[in-house]
Design an enzyme around this catalytic site. Structure first.
Site, PDB file in Angstrom:
ATOM      1  N   ASP A 345       0.848  -1.190   0.000  1.00  0.00           N
ATOM      2  CA  ASP A 345       0.000   0.000   0.000  1.00  0.00           C
ATOM      3  C   ASP A 345       0.882   1.238   0.000  1.00  0.00           C
ATOM      4  O   ASP A 345       2.099   1.162   0.208  1.00  0.00           O
ATOM      5  CB  ASP A 345      -0.892  -0.020   1.250  1.00  0.00           C
ATOM      6  CG  ASP A 345      -2.065   0.946   1.163  1.00  0.00           C
ATOM      7  OD1 ASP A 345      -2.450   1.310   0.031  1.00  0.00           O
ATOM      8  OD2 ASP A 345      -2.596   1.315   2.217  1.00  0.00           O
ATOM      9  N   GLU A 348       2.585   4.793  -4.266  1.00  0.00           N
ATOM     10  CA  GLU A 348       2.579   5.656  -5.459  1.00  0.00           C
ATOM     11  C   GLU A 348       3.914   6.382  -5.696  1.00  0.00           C
ATOM     12  O   GLU A 348       4.183   6.637  -6.888  1.00  0.00           O
ATOM     13  CB  GLU A 348       1.447   6.693  -5.354  1.00  0.00           C
ATOM     14  CG  GLU A 348       0.055   6.122  -5.437  1.00  0.00           C
ATOM     15  CD  GLU A 348      -0.348   5.373  -4.178  1.00  0.00           C
ATOM     16  OE1 GLU A 348      -1.096   4.392  -4.299  1.00  0.00           O
ATOM     17  OE2 GLU A 348       0.102   5.764  -3.085  1.00  0.00           O
ATOM     18  N   ASP A 426      -8.555   3.157  -2.529  1.00  0.00           N
ATOM     19  CA  ASP A 426      -9.354   3.487  -1.348  1.00  0.00           C
ATOM     20  C   ASP A 426     -10.716   3.992  -1.768  1.00  0.00           C
ATOM     21  O   ASP A 426     -11.007   5.187  -1.740  1.00  0.00           O
ATOM     22  CB  ASP A 426      -8.628   4.538  -0.500  1.00  0.00           C
ATOM     23  CG  ASP A 426      -7.376   3.948   0.132  1.00  0.00           C
ATOM     24  OD1 ASP A 426      -7.289   2.717   0.224  1.00  0.00           O
ATOM     25  OD2 ASP A 426      -6.491   4.713   0.510  1.00  0.00           O
TER      26      ASP A 426
END
Length: 935
Positions: A345, A348, A426
């Site tokens: 997670d 990015e 999300d």
């Protein structure tokens, strides 16, 4: 090699046709700008082997379409014009409609919590377009660059890419079908990894379980209630202070014991790992990383430090092979705790407390030469998540060569599918996100939930076979419905159905509308509906394509409960010639023996002759022997009716076809039973409506104003907030927020989130969905002390470009003892706007005194009042989009303006004066929004 020469216009601008050469295989071409641009292009991080992109092949074919280019100030603009009426798809994980025609997407991995249908940059970047021409032919187009890339599909039948020079364009086709394009594409970028079979079961995940006790409770509840489930996910709360590779010693003291308890009842456990490593001496990961010099650096050569969940963190530079090996060794040791899969997670990479939501683009990665060498973060940003997933995948393989790694990644790039699965980021538990999920993934409530999951488990043999085909041939597991007939334009925009091989799934994502109320647009040919005697308006409707056979298993509680001796079911739908075929792949469900022949691939055929349908095995592959098991063949007749027969798998099974009159009676009876099931089923409530004060309506789904240029969504029950402001002509979503915080709020005081932002508002007046009329909504929220905030949101039919908001604090029941005046109040308008390109965004205005201002994110928080107050308007400008959001207001009502830059957001606040109010002297702010083009 054939080619087309470009022409130089000026020293700064050149344009013309791109030059091409055939690569990889027949029908695949690489295009470059003329001159030295081919040599200047960086290595491909999309291709399995970068040399395949750089090596020409002998081919006598020429491309059907030649892209043009224009190079301006370091930007390479590529256009490819296709036949009028071409439909566009692809562009990766982006919200909004399945068909991308008319849209613009920005390939830049972005932490986009609670994204909306107008969000144009999400967690993954795929600068790739699938084009379907009017005749049904398909073509794939890849801009092979890792840099920020704009994919513009707003002009009819034209694909435009804009990114920093130089980069090649790769085209695949035109081929006869989109499936053929994707197969060819997979030869370049690789196929999806072969997942362990247990990963196809239901997986329970939420943020977050606070202890191993709670995890055990959840697992036992699933088994007690008979709800199928295979996996439980652990978010970062299992960690010691959010430190990766650690466990909280009070709440998760013994992960190996937890893993054993879960394994004993058929559960796997997947645990999260983030890239941010806490800066803390004595923390073993930080110390070993320092020793190995593994961190991403700032421009000055020092390790970059950014804040995420643990606080100040450093970040591994996964562009270096030594760093990937370092991470893989940590993963290997981590797996020894009984961990079955890993969840990457925040990769990015996401950074808190920065307007860009990521690290500076000037940061330095000391990458391997084959990846592009030492480069700034802007070059590696979009592949950071993929490289982290690769490192995690490799670490899991090191831990156990005999099991297949299961990695899930939030961020990714083209090629990520070789290492990891992905999810939709999300998202939220609401209808809008459910609807978007089908378009984004093309994938898939207590009794209904159980029915749905039992269906899923019955379909696992079919799903597993599809994954094997995807892994070996590149065919997608899930496909848009139009793949069944690319020539049919009516199928190209379907949003609520998808294909799993020959199985068509219709699912409702619309409030108050079950699948039985949907119009089922079917591709040409024979499509026969069936179910498992479990029809329900909230369950998907299933159709099998004529000429197909699919395998089913029994409805187990978890995948591990299944065994090869279980009864096998074949669902058969004959085509117009009375024939059908299908395939079943079987192996251990894990490991890699299947790569050495350790599997059984069975080809089944069915044929109607002289009123008898014969089902038999037509061929097999692999070294496995056929299990000794019963075979149940169910022949579909239409309308969910079927006839069946039993036998042994591997033997010939025959079914006597009923007469036409018998078929008609069976279909009629089946349809009657189907309707009875639907009518007696309890429909899942789509929203909650509760009683409020007289005249109040407290709806639990957002109210939508849609008129002219705007779609606006309002939630009356929490602050009457606006949670979405989408401008249709520009395709921009200026505001999109969670229901309970942010969005457009109003306060009754100078303090942040003072009364007004969270109270329940009642709808006083609502005029919606009147074609050609004004759309208006009037809300009122009680803020105590006899005061209310009143707000009217409206779009006028004669001025559809303007969104108006008139707000006021009104004294309704102020006592006489106070002279009719209230407490001290201030009307504070607090909109939180989403920034698509934070570093290319600024606020522009001219003050009352004539001074001009451009306020950028690095300026920090700013108040403006008196002669420095904007003279009735200010504009939020996005230079990349070439548009600005203009906010106009009455300067006699606004006392000060406030700008606050957040993480990927900005607040443009309007404050009234601060004073008591009475019935005769309310506080008011009337303002409006309009989107304008900017130079």
């Amino acid at each position: 090699m054939a080619g087309h020469e470009g022409k130089t216009v000026t020293s700064d601008v050149k344009s013309g046709n791109m030059i091409f050469e055939p690569i990889l295989e027949d029908g695949v071409f690489r295009f470059d700008c003329p001159g030295d641009d081919r040599l200047a292009a960086y290595p491909s991080l999309s291709f399995i082997n970068s040399k395949d992109r750089d090596t020409s092949i002998i081919s006598h074919s020429v491309p059907s379409y030649i892209p043009t280019f224009e190079c301006v100030l370091g930007q390479q603009i590529v256009k490819l014009e296709l036949p009028s009426g071409t439909s566009f798809y692809g562009t990766g994980e982006v919200s909004g409609p399945l068909e991308r025609t008319g849209k613009r997407v920005f390939a830049w991995n972005t932490d986009a919590w609670g994204y909306g249908p107008g969000t144009t940059s999400l967690y993954q970047s795929h600068p790739w377009v699938l084009a379907i021409t009017p005749n049904g032919e398909a073509m794939g187009v890849l801009a092979d660059t890792t840099l920020r890339c704009e994919v513009d599909l707003r002009k009819e039948s034209i694909i435009q890419f804009i990114a920093s020079a130089s980069y090649p364009i790769i085209t695949f086709g035109p081929f006869a079908s989109p499936t053929a394009v994707l197969k060819s594409f997979s030869h370049a970028i690789g196929t999806v990894f072969m997942p362990p079979k247990w990963s196809l079961g239901y997986q329970q995940c939420r943020w977050s379980y606070d202890s191993d006790t709670r995890v055990r409770e959840i697992a036992k509840t699933f088994r007690t209630n008979g709800i199928p489930c295979d996996v439980i996910w652990m978010d970062i709360d299992y960690m010691d202070g959010f430190r990766c590779f650690t466990f909280d010693q009070e709440r998760f003291p013994d992960p190996q014991s937890l893993a054993k308890d879960l394994h004993d009842i058929g559960f796997k456990a997947i645990w999260m790992l983030d890239p941010g490593i806490k800066c803390e001496e004595g923390y073993f990961v930080y110390d070993s990383g320092n020793k190995g010099d593994v961190w991403i650096q700032r421009a000055d050569g020092r390790p970059f430090i950014g804040e995420v969940w643990p606080g100040p963190c450093v970040f591994p530079d996964f562009t270096q092979s030594k760093v990937r090996s370092w991470w893989a060794s940590l993963v290997k040791d981590f797996i020894s705790n009984g961990i079955d899969g890993i969840w990457n997670d925040m990769n990015e990479p996401a950074i808190f407390k920065t307007v860009t939501k990521t690290m500076p683009e000037k940061n330095i990665h000391r990458g391997d030469d084959e990846l592009g060498g030492c480069q700034e973060h802007s070059y590696y940003h979009n592949v950071y998540g993929m490289l982290m997933a690769r490192s995690t995948f490799e670490g899991m393989k090191l831990a156990n060569e005999n099991t297949r790694p299961f990695v899930l990644t939030r961020a990714g790039f083209i090629g990520s599918q070789k290492y990891a699965a992905t999810w939709t980021g999300d998202n939220l538990s609401n209808w809008e996100h459910l609807h978007m999920s089908i378009s984004m993934v093309l994938q898939l409530c207590e009794e209904v939930c159980r029915l749905a999951l039992k269906r899923r488990y019955r379909l696992i043999p079919h799903l597993y076979t599809l994954f094997y085909a995807a892994h070996t041939t590149g065919t997608p597991v899930a496909m848009p419905t139009f793949f069944a007939d690319p020539k049919d334009p009516n199928l190209r925009t379907l949003e609520n159905s998808f294909l799993l091989g020959p199985l068509l799934v219709y699912a409702s994502t619309i409030p108050d509308q079950g699948t039985d109320k949907l119009q089922h647009d079917l591709p040409k040919g024979i499509w026969l509906r069936f179910d498992f005697d479990d029809s329900h308006p909230d369950l998907p409707t299933l159709y099998l394509q004529g000429g197909s056979i699919i395998p089913l298993g029994p409805p187990h509680q978890h995948v591990g409960e299944a065994n090869l001796s279980d009864d096998l079911t074949l669902i058969v739908a004959l085509d117009e010639y009375g024939k059908a075929k299908g395939v079943l792949f079987e192996d251990d469900g894990d490991g890699y023996e299947f790569t050495n022949g350790g599997y059984l691939l069975t080809h089944y055929v069915a044929e109607l002759q002289s009123s008898v349908v014969t089902v038999r095995v037509s061929g097999t592959e692999g070294s496995w022997k056929r299990p000794n098991r019963r075979l149940h063949v169910q022949l579909l007749l239409g309308g969910s009716a079927m006839v069946d027969s039993w036998g042994m798998d591997g033997d010939v099974v025959q079914i006597m076809m009923p007469s036409e009159s018998d078929v008609s009676e069976l279909v009629s009876a089946s349809e009657k039973k189907y309707r009875s099931h639907l009518e007696s089923s309890k429909h899942i409530p789509d929203f909650e409506e509760v009683s409020g004060p007289k005249g109040a309506k407290l709806s639990r789904i957002p109210i939508e104003l849609k008129s002219g240029d705007w779609i606006v969504k309002i939630v009356p029950w929490i602050g009457g907030r606006i949670i979405s402001m989408e401008h249709l002509p520009s395709g921009t979503q200026w505001l999109h927020s969670r229901i309970e915080i942010n969005g457009y709020e109003e306060y009754s005081g100078t303090e942040y989130r003072s009364a007004g932002c969270s109270e329940e508002y009642k709808v006083i007046e609502q005029d919606l969905e009147h074609a050609g009329e004004d759309e208006s909504l009037i809300l009122e929220g009680d803020i105590g002390g006899g005061l209310v905030i009143q707000r009217q949101i409206f779009i006028q039919k004669d001025d559809p470009k303007i969104l108006h908001i008139d707000s006021s604090i009104v004294a309704q029941k102020v006592g006489a003892g106070s002279g009719g005046f209230s407490r001290l109040v201030c009307l504070r308008v607090h909109p939180t706007f989403t920034l698509l390109h934070p570093m290319e965004t600024f606020v522009s205005f001219t003050s009352i005194d004539g001074s001009k201002h451009e306020i950028k994110p690095e300026s920090g928080d700013q108040f403006y009042e008196g002669n420095l107050l904007p003279h009735g308007e200010w504009m939020l400008v996005d230079k990349c989009l070439g548009v600005g959001l203009v906010n106009r207001f009455n300067v006699k009502e606004v006392y000060k303006c406030y700008i606050h830059w957040g993480t990927g957001t900005v607040n443009l606040e309007l404050w009234s004066e601060e004073r008591p109010v009475s019935r005769q002297s309310p506080l008011k702010i009337s303002h409006e929004y309009e989107v304008e083009a900017t130079p």
